[in-house]
Every structure is written in C-alpha cells, then in structure tokens.
Design a protein around this motif. Structure first.
Motif, PDB file in Angstrom:
ATOM      1  N   ALA A 126       0.768  -1.340   0.149  1.00 36.26           N
ATOM      2  CA  ALA A 126      -0.081   0.052  -0.080  1.00 36.26           C
ATOM      3  C   ALA A 126       1.048   1.185   0.019  1.00 36.26           C
ATOM      4  N   PHE A 127       0.372   2.275  -0.740  1.00 34.72           N
ATOM      5  CA  PHE A 127       0.932   3.761  -0.897  1.00 34.72           C
ATOM      6  C   PHE A 127      -0.119   4.658  -0.573  1.00 34.72           C
ATOM      7  N   SER A 128       0.648   5.507   0.296  1.00 33.81           N
ATOM      8  CA  SER A 128      -0.352   6.739   0.691  1.00 33.81           C
ATOM      9  C   SER A 128       0.309   8.049   0.661  1.00 33.81           C
ATOM     10  N   GLU A 129      -0.237   9.059  -0.244  1.00 33.07           N
ATOM     11  CA  GLU A 129       0.539  10.272  -0.224  1.00 33.07           C
ATOM     12  C   GLU A 129       2.061  10.279  -0.541  1.00 33.07           C
ATOM     13  N   CYS A 130       2.222   9.481  -1.638  1.00 34.96           N
ATOM     14  CA  CYS A 130       3.767   9.144  -2.011  1.00 34.96           C
ATOM     15  C   CYS A 130       3.815   9.712  -3.501  1.00 34.96           C
ATOM     16  N   ARG A 131       5.317  10.131  -3.685  1.00 39.03           N
ATOM     17  CA  ARG A 131       5.383  10.540  -4.993  1.00 39.03           C
ATOM     18  C   ARG A 131       6.167   9.238  -5.609  1.00 39.03           C
ATOM     19  N   LEU A 132       5.296   8.658  -6.639  1.00 34.29           N
ATOM     20  CA  LEU A 132       6.023   7.576  -7.456  1.00 34.29           C
ATOM     21  C   LEU A 132       6.270   8.109  -9.071  1.00 34.29           C
ATOM     22  N   ASN A 133       6.371   9.340  -9.290  1.00 30.79           N
ATOM     23  CA  ASN A 133       6.639   9.684 -10.606  1.00 30.79           C
ATOM     24  C   ASN A 133       8.183   8.989 -11.075  1.00 30.79           C
ATOM     25  N   SER A 134       8.032   8.633 -12.310  1.00 32.20           N
ATOM     26  CA  SER A 134       9.074   8.087 -13.027  1.00 32.20           C
ATOM     27  C   SER A 134       9.595   6.735 -12.512  1.00 32.20           C
ATOM     28  N   ALA A 135       8.733   6.154 -11.676  1.00 36.93           N
ATOM     29  CA  ALA A 135       8.950   4.984 -11.161  1.00 36.93           C
ATOM     30  C   ALA A 135       8.683   3.899 -11.796  1.00 36.93           C
ATOM     31  N   ASN A 136       9.318   2.661 -11.843  1.00 34.73           N
ATOM     32  CA  ASN A 136       9.049   1.402 -12.469  1.00 34.73           C
ATOM     33  C   ASN A 136       8.051   0.496 -11.664  1.00 34.73           C
ATOM     34  N   LEU A 137       6.703   0.512 -11.852  1.00 31.70           N
ATOM     35  CA  LEU A 137       5.757  -0.312 -10.965  1.00 31.70           C
ATOM     36  C   LEU A 137       5.219  -1.264 -11.896  1.00 31.70           C
ATOM     37  N   SER A 138       5.645  -1.683 -12.941  1.00 26.06           N
ATOM     38  CA  SER A 138       5.010  -2.674 -13.860  1.00 26.06           C
ATOM     39  C   SER A 138       4.851  -3.827 -13.184  1.00 26.06           C
ATOM     40  N   GLY A 139       3.511  -4.307 -13.464  1.00 27.98           N
ATOM     41  CA  GLY A 139       2.778  -5.625 -13.055  1.00 27.98           C
ATOM     42  C   GLY A 139       2.247  -5.665 -11.561  1.00 27.98           C
ATOM     43  N   ILE A 140       2.360  -4.562 -10.636  1.00 30.01           N
ATOM     44  CA  ILE A 140       1.990  -4.320  -9.346  1.00 30.01           C
ATOM     45  C   ILE A 140       0.333  -4.313  -9.390  1.00 30.01           C
ATOM     46  N   SER A 141      -0.390  -5.073  -8.636  1.00 27.40           N
ATOM     47  CA  SER A 141      -1.711  -4.958  -8.427  1.00 27.40           C
ATOM     48  C   SER A 141      -2.369  -3.898  -7.356  1.00 27.40           C
ATOM     49  N   PHE A 142      -3.026  -3.158  -7.836  1.00 28.23           N
ATOM     50  CA  PHE A 142      -3.711  -2.041  -6.888  1.00 28.23           C
ATOM     51  C   PHE A 142      -5.370  -2.399  -6.849  1.00 28.23           C
ATOM     52  N   TYR A 143      -5.714  -3.710  -7.142  1.00 31.77           N
ATOM     53  CA  TYR A 143      -7.029  -4.217  -7.213  1.00 31.77           C
ATOM     54  C   TYR A 143      -7.729  -3.425  -5.866  1.00 31.77           C
TER      55      TYR A 143
END
Length: 232
Positions: free
Chosen positions: A132-149
């Motif tokens: 889980a992420f909350s109030e995070c800066r994830l710009n230009s990150a590699n998050l391929s394949g992660i589930s946020f279902y």
C-alpha cells in the motif's frame, strides 16, 4: 493489537565501537537505530527483523537479500538504496526520502509507504500482495505488474511512471493524484474511479484501456482532444 516491542538502542557511537553483525548476535530484542549513518555501507543478507530506524541515513546503502520483515522506518533518507531480493513483509515506511531506490524482486507483502518520496524507484518483479502507498511521489518509477485491485490510492503521483500490466480494477483515486504521461500498456482500469486523478498526456492508443473506468466530463474532453475532437 500487538504490544509495543522493547528495543535495544543502537547509536552512531555504538557502531563505532562494535560491528553491526556482532550487535545483531548479542541482542534478542529488536534493534532501534537512532540517527545512524549507514550511507554506502554493505548490509547484504543481514537479519534485522523488527528493527526501528529513526532519522537515519542510508544513501546508496545495499540491503540486498537482507531480512527486514516488520521493520519500521521513520524520517530517514534512503536515496539510491538497494533492496534487491530483500524480505520486507509488513515493513512500514513513513515520511522518508526513497528516491531512486531499487526494490527488484523484493518481498513487499503487506508493506506500507506513507508520505514517502519514491521518484525514479524500481519495483520491478516485487511480491506485492497487500502493498500500500499513501500520499507518495511515485513519478518516473517502475511499478510494472503491481496490483492495486480495489485499493484506495490517496494522493499518489504516478506521472511519467511505468505502470505496464498494473491492475487498477475497482481502485479509487482520492485527494488528487496523477497518471499524467504514465506508461499504461496492458494495465487494467475496469471499474476504477479516476475522477480525482490527472490524466493529462495519455495517448490515444491508451484510451481503450480505460473502458469501464469512471471519469469526469472534463477528463473525457481531455481524452477526446487526443482524437482531434472538440466537445462543445
């Protein structure tokens, strides 16, 4: 509720007198590292289960293959740190700088990032059940394949990130957030509520991926402008 653990305090002075592997062997209680500088150190394969890191520095530290389950990280700097293949089950990260960190193949089940800077970080091939992420800066990150279902995504900046193959089905963006210029090839957004998210810069070829998603009229106009159409 689990009881608050008793910690063994470790300071910079402690580490100047004794190597960390010896300190780990001598203490049965979880370790509390306070204002310690681990920058550029080799911390691979160490078992620091349950440790608390408070106001520490980890710039370019290497935690590859380390065991960091149930650790707590508060107000630290971990820029360009490496967690490749580390185990961080139920780890908690708060208000910290993790820019350009590497989490490839790490176990991040039930891990939580709150108020963290993760610009340019690599989460490729992580174990992410319950992540889980909350109030995070994830710009230009590699998050391929992660589930946020079905996740509630509170003020997350995914701009310019690689979200290829991510599962956003029934996810809800709240309090802002951004998907601007993100790479979303193969991602799924069925039933996702994107009305609070910035969708600027998404390509025409991406529009079909948002079938079934909930968007606002203003967002629809932005997507239609990609077709060269003007809605009056």
């Amino acid at each position: 509720m689990n009881p608050t653990p008793s910690y063994s305090l470790v300071t910079q002075e402690t580490l100047e007198l004794q190597p960390l592997p010896e300190i780990i062997k001598q203490h049965t209680a979880p370790l509390h590292f306070n204002k310690v500088d681990f920058s550029h150190q080799d911390l691979k394969r160490l078992d620091l289960t349950g440790a608390l890191f408070e106001q520490c520095l980890f710039n370019e530290a290497d935690f590859s293959y380390a065991t960091l389950d149930e650790t707590r990280w508060l107000g630290y700097r971990l820029g360009a740190a490496t967690f490749r293949s580390a185990s961080l089950v139920d780890a908690q990260f708060r208000n910290s700088d993790l820019n350009n960190s590497n989490w490839q193949r790490a176990r991040l089940s039930q891990a939580n990032f709150d108020g963290c800077k993760l610009t340019g970080s690599n989460f490729n091939d992580v174990s992410s059940l319950g992540l889980a992420f909350s109030e995070c800066r994830l710009n230009s990150a590699n998050l391929s394949g992660i589930s946020f279902y079905k996740a509630t995504l509170d003020n997350l900046d995914f701009s310019d990130s690689d979200l290829s193959g991510c599962d956003f089905r029934k996810a809800v963006f709240t309090n802002g957030g951004s998907l601007a210029h993100a790479r979303v090839v193969g991602a799924r957004f069925d039933g996702a509520d994107l009305r609070d998210a910035d969708l600027g810069g998404l390509q025409l070829a991406d529009a079909k991926l948002f079938k079934g998603a909930i968007i606002s009229k203003a967002q629809a106009n932005i997507l239609l402008r990609g077709l060269g159409l003007t809605v009056l």
